[in-house]
Design a protein around this motif. Structure first.
Motif, PDB file in Angstrom:
ATOM      1  N   LEU A  42      -4.995  11.767   2.223  1.00 56.57           N
ATOM      2  CA  LEU A  42      -4.238  10.785   2.996  1.00 56.57           C
ATOM      3  C   LEU A  42      -4.308   9.377   2.417  1.00 56.57           C
ATOM      4  CD1 LEU A  42      -5.183  11.856   6.639  1.00 56.57           C
ATOM      5  CD2 LEU A  42      -3.105  12.417   5.369  1.00 56.57           C
ATOM      6  N   SER A  43      -5.053   9.191   1.318  1.00 56.30           N
ATOM      7  CA  SER A  43      -5.258   7.844   0.783  1.00 56.30           C
ATOM      8  C   SER A  43      -3.957   7.106   0.441  1.00 56.30           C
ATOM      9  CB  SER A  43      -6.170   7.906  -0.441  1.00 56.30           C
ATOM     10  OG  SER A  43      -5.628   8.730  -1.444  1.00 56.30           O
ATOM     11  N   PRO A  44      -2.916   7.762  -0.143  1.00 55.04           N
ATOM     12  CA  PRO A  44      -1.677   7.004  -0.393  1.00 55.04           C
ATOM     13  C   PRO A  44      -1.040   6.476   0.890  1.00 55.04           C
ATOM     14  CG  PRO A  44      -1.691   9.045  -1.639  1.00 55.04           C
ATOM     15  CD  PRO A  44      -2.820   9.127  -0.680  1.00 55.04           C
ATOM     16  N   PHE A  45      -1.098   7.260   1.953  1.00 54.41           N
ATOM     17  CA  PHE A  45      -0.470   6.839   3.205  1.00 54.41           C
ATOM     18  C   PHE A  45      -1.319   5.787   3.932  1.00 54.41           C
ATOM     19  CE2 PHE A  45       0.551  11.295   2.290  1.00 54.41           C
ATOM     20  CZ  PHE A  45       1.921  11.168   2.080  1.00 54.41           C
ATOM     21  N   LEU A  46      -2.646   5.917   3.843  1.00 52.83           N
ATOM     22  CA  LEU A  46      -3.504   4.888   4.423  1.00 52.83           C
ATOM     23  C   LEU A  46      -3.345   3.565   3.679  1.00 52.83           C
ATOM     24  CD1 LEU A  46      -6.770   6.985   4.985  1.00 52.83           C
ATOM     25  CD2 LEU A  46      -5.061   6.325   6.692  1.00 52.83           C
ATOM     26  N   LEU A  47      -3.290   3.646   2.348  1.00 52.75           N
ATOM     27  CA  LEU A  47      -3.077   2.437   1.560  1.00 52.75           C
ATOM     28  C   LEU A  47      -1.704   1.843   1.834  1.00 52.75           C
ATOM     29  CD1 LEU A  47      -3.999   0.469  -0.637  1.00 52.75           C
ATOM     30  CD2 LEU A  47      -3.117   2.084  -2.358  1.00 52.75           C
ATOM     31  N   GLY A  48      -0.691   2.693   1.978  1.00 50.03           N
ATOM     32  CA  GLY A  48       0.649   2.206   2.299  1.00 50.03           C
ATOM     33  C   GLY A  48       0.694   1.528   3.656  1.00 50.03           C
ATOM     34  N   GLY A  49      -0.021   2.089   4.643  1.00 53.92           N
ATOM     35  CA  GLY A  49      -0.082   1.440   5.950  1.00 53.92           C
ATOM     36  C   GLY A  49      -0.746   0.079   5.891  1.00 53.92           C
ATOM     37  N   ALA A  50      -1.839  -0.015   5.097  1.00 53.28           N
ATOM     38  CA  ALA A  50      -2.512  -1.312   4.944  1.00 53.28           C
ATOM     39  C   ALA A  50      -1.614  -2.322   4.234  1.00 53.28           C
ATOM     40  CB  ALA A  50      -3.814  -1.124   4.166  1.00 53.28           C
ATOM     41  N   MET A  51      -0.898  -1.878   3.204  1.00 52.26           N
ATOM     42  CA  MET A  51       0.020  -2.782   2.501  1.00 52.26           C
ATOM     43  C   MET A  51       1.146  -3.227   3.419  1.00 52.26           C
ATOM     44  SD  MET A  51       0.139  -0.728  -1.145  1.00 52.26           S
ATOM     45  CE  MET A  51       1.425  -1.759  -1.820  1.00 52.26           C
ATOM     46  N   ALA A  52       1.668  -2.307   4.233  1.00 54.63           N
ATOM     47  CA  ALA A  52       2.738  -2.669   5.165  1.00 54.63           C
ATOM     48  C   ALA A  52       2.251  -3.694   6.188  1.00 54.63           C
ATOM     49  CB  ALA A  52       3.258  -1.420   5.867  1.00 54.63           C
ATOM     50  N   LEU A 170     -11.035   8.951 -17.570  1.00 46.34           N
ATOM     51  CA  LEU A 170     -10.464   7.616 -17.365  1.00 46.34           C
ATOM     52  C   LEU A 170      -8.945   7.659 -17.324  1.00 46.34           C
ATOM     53  CD1 LEU A 170     -10.887   4.564 -17.151  1.00 46.34           C
ATOM     54  CD2 LEU A 170     -10.881   4.468 -19.654  1.00 46.34           C
ATOM     55  N   ILE A 171      -8.341   8.413 -18.251  1.00 48.72           N
ATOM     56  CA  ILE A 171      -6.879   8.512 -18.263  1.00 48.72           C
ATOM     57  C   ILE A 171      -6.382   9.187 -16.987  1.00 48.72           C
ATOM     58  CG2 ILE A 171      -4.919   9.586 -19.430  1.00 48.72           C
ATOM     59  CD1 ILE A 171      -6.442   9.232 -22.058  1.00 48.72           C
ATOM     60  N   GLY A 172      -7.095  10.269 -16.574  1.00 49.01           N
ATOM     61  CA  GLY A 172      -6.710  10.926 -15.326  1.00 49.01           C
ATOM     62  C   GLY A 172      -6.850  10.003 -14.132  1.00 49.01           C
ATOM     63  N   GLY A 173      -7.928   9.197 -14.098  1.00 47.11           N
ATOM     64  CA  GLY A 173      -8.108   8.253 -12.993  1.00 47.11           C
ATOM     65  C   GLY A 173      -7.029   7.184 -12.966  1.00 47.11           C
ATOM     66  N   VAL A 178      -2.317   4.939 -10.435  1.00 48.79           N
ATOM     67  CA  VAL A 178      -0.953   4.394 -10.494  1.00 48.79           C
ATOM     68  C   VAL A 178      -0.023   5.178  -9.578  1.00 48.79           C
ATOM     69  CG1 VAL A 178       1.040   4.063 -12.008  1.00 48.79           C
ATOM     70  CG2 VAL A 178      -1.243   3.433 -12.793  1.00 48.79           C
ATOM     71  N   SER A 179      -0.134   6.508  -9.607  1.00 47.45           N
ATOM     72  CA  SER A 179       0.731   7.313  -8.736  1.00 47.45           C
ATOM     73  C   SER A 179       0.431   7.060  -7.267  1.00 47.45           C
ATOM     74  CB  SER A 179       0.549   8.793  -9.061  1.00 47.45           C
ATOM     75  OG  SER A 179      -0.800   9.192  -8.827  1.00 47.45           O
ATOM     76  N   PHE A 181      -0.714   4.263  -5.997  1.00 48.74           N
ATOM     77  CA  PHE A 181      -0.181   2.943  -5.665  1.00 48.74           C
ATOM     78  C   PHE A 181       1.323   2.985  -5.478  1.00 48.74           C
ATOM     79  CE2 PHE A 181       1.642  -1.107  -7.031  1.00 48.74           C
ATOM     80  CZ  PHE A 181       1.037  -1.976  -6.143  1.00 48.74           C
ATOM     81  N   VAL A 182       2.035   3.705  -6.361  1.00 49.23           N
ATOM     82  CA  VAL A 182       3.497   3.783  -6.247  1.00 49.23           C
ATOM     83  C   VAL A 182       3.896   4.475  -4.944  1.00 49.23           C
ATOM     84  CG1 VAL A 182       5.570   4.767  -7.274  1.00 49.23           C
ATOM     85  CG2 VAL A 182       3.852   3.698  -8.739  1.00 49.23           C
ATOM     86  N   ILE A 183       3.243   5.589  -4.632  1.00 49.11           N
ATOM     87  CA  ILE A 183       3.554   6.295  -3.376  1.00 49.11           C
ATOM     88  C   ILE A 183       3.252   5.402  -2.174  1.00 49.11           C
ATOM     89  CG2 ILE A 183       2.939   8.266  -1.938  1.00 49.11           C
ATOM     90  CD1 ILE A 183       2.374   9.821  -4.510  1.00 49.11           C
ATOM     91  N   ALA A 184       2.107   4.697  -2.219  1.00 50.35           N
ATOM     92  CA  ALA A 184       1.741   3.808  -1.112  1.00 50.35           C
ATOM     93  C   ALA A 184       2.745   2.679  -0.959  1.00 50.35           C
ATOM     94  CB  ALA A 184       0.336   3.252  -1.343  1.00 50.35           C
ATOM     95  N   LEU A 185       3.220   2.131  -2.078  1.00 47.83           N
ATOM     96  CA  LEU A 185       4.195   1.037  -1.999  1.00 47.83           C
ATOM     97  C   LEU A 185       5.508   1.512  -1.387  1.00 47.83           C
ATOM     98  CD1 LEU A 185       4.651  -1.941  -2.753  1.00 47.83           C
ATOM     99  CD2 LEU A 185       5.536  -1.151  -4.962  1.00 47.83           C
ATOM    100  N   ILE A 186       5.979   2.680  -1.826  1.00 47.33           N
ATOM    101  CA  ILE A 186       7.227   3.214  -1.258  1.00 47.33           C
ATOM    102  C   ILE A 186       7.046   3.522   0.224  1.00 47.33           C
ATOM    103  CG2 ILE A 186       8.849   5.147  -1.380  1.00 47.33           C
ATOM    104  CD1 ILE A 186       8.258   5.318  -4.374  1.00 47.33           C
TER     105      ILE A 186
END
Length: 388
Positions: A42-52, A170-173, A178-179, A181-186
């Protein structure tokens, strides 16, 4: 004693809750792992809620002030677009100040390298008198160079494989971050563009699941929390701007280098309550020390003075008044939150304590009214008894 249906239902709920709590305690590790996995999903949606929630504070101001007369379908997208432009503009402006300053500091460090090399050569020349004794001592030692080289090769191979694995992780992280963050922003854009509809649906769920009185109370607490957190964000940003301005002015008066750069850095790091300014102080002292160590010491003294002024006068009044929390409880909330949860606790404990303070204050007033306690009983201290 006769049991009615409501009492039996309440007793069953208590028993079920006790059994569930016991099962959780018996399998605490598995429960914690499951909760962690759920939060990770749920982290993308929780982060998106905080950004909103954060973006909604300036967007609401822009929507009510700039686009008040615009049509409803146009006002919301324009307000969101202008908010994003303002946020990106602030970040670009800060980078325009920080970038050249860091470049100038790097140039100063590069210019100091020849002098540092010269000082190193002088120290080596002073140690040359001890080289014969050192060579004689090394001659008495017996090294098994084959074993040493074999061990060094094993260490290098292990280090190389670890570096490859770390690079993959590191590359996977980075890709995952990034993915996310993008999902959370949208997701935050969807929330901001349809916040009235989502709010209406949330109220429907509350009234469907809770009694009407309980739903009213829950909505009242949610509204209070929203106002408190929004006011806290506004107050924290205002406090950061005030602190950065104080540093720019005072460093200019004392002719310290990098005044604008350090002021912007401290303004950005001061968004983290109390401890954020110390991060800016460390970076600023390091930059100034490259030019003049004595001025760096003067900067640290200046920082300690301004930090005392900010921590005891500006921060409790600006942030405390914005969230409706007295100054003494702001300091208590910062201390308690930092001890329990670190920086995250500092960020959230001030508005949380403000919500609890407002709820408890309302509870106390209601109890005084119900008990019909006269105002004179608590507005003034009781008279001291006379001595005989």
């Amino acid at each position: 004693m006769e049991w009615n249906k409501q009492q039996v239902k309440g007793l069953l709920l208590v028993v079920c809750a006790g059994i569930a709590f016991y099962c959780i305690l018996q399998n605490l590790g598995s429960v914690a792992l499951a909760v962690g996995q759920i939060l990770s999903m749920l982290s993308p949606f929780l982060l998106g809620g905080a950004m909103a929630f954060i973006l909604n504070v300036p967007m609401r101001t822009i929507e009510r002030g700039v686009f008040r007369g615009a049509a409803g379908k146009v006002r919301r997208p324009l307000s969101l677009l202008l908010t994003l432009i303002a946020v990106i503009g602030v970040l670009v402006l800060a980078s325009c100040v920080i970038g050249p300053g860091i470049g100038e500091a790097a140039s100063s460090i590069t210019a100091q390298i020849p002098y540092a090399i010269q000082r190193l050569q002088n120290h080596l020349a002073q140690l040359s008198a001890y080289l014969p004794q050192l060579q004689e001592y090394l001659g008495t030692l017996d090294f098994n160079w084959a074993t040493i080289s074999k061990r060094a090769l094993e260490i290098a191979q292990a280090w190389g494989s670890g570096l490859v694995n770390s690079g993959g992780v590191l590359i996977g992280g980075v890709v995952s971050g990034v993915s996310t963050f993008v999902i959370a922003l949208i997701f935050s854009f969807y929330i901001l563009l349809q916040k009235e509809k989502l709010s209406r649906q949330g109220r429907q769920v509350l009234y469907a699941l809770l009694p009407e009185r309980g739903a009213d109370r829950a909505l009242e607490i949610l509204r209070l929390s929203e106002r408190t957190f929004s006011s806290f964000l506004s107050g924290q940003c205002l406090e950061a701007v005030i602190l950065g301005t104080l540093f720019v002015i005072s460093m200019t008066i004392f002719r310290l280098p990098y005044a604008l750069l350090v002021g912007v850095l401290i303004s950005l790091t001061a968004l983290i309550p109390i401890v954020g300014a110390f991060i800016g102080c460390a970076v600023g002292a390091l930059l100034i020390a490259v030019t003049d160590p004595w001025k760096a010491l003067l900067f640290i003294v200046l920082f300690l003075v301004l930090q005392q002024v900010e921590g005891n006068l500006i921060y409790p009044h600006v942030v405390g008044s914005s969230v409706g929390l007295p100054s003494i409880w702001v300091l208590a909330a910062v201390t308690l939150g930092g001890k329990l949860m670190g920086i995250v606790g500092i960020l959230f404990f001030i508005p949380l304590c403000s919500v609890f303070y407002a709820l408890f204050r309302g509870f106390v007033k209601d109890q005084l009214v119900q008990k019909q306690v006269p105002d004179a009983k608590w507005q003034s201290a009781p008279p001291r008894p006379r001595r005989r």
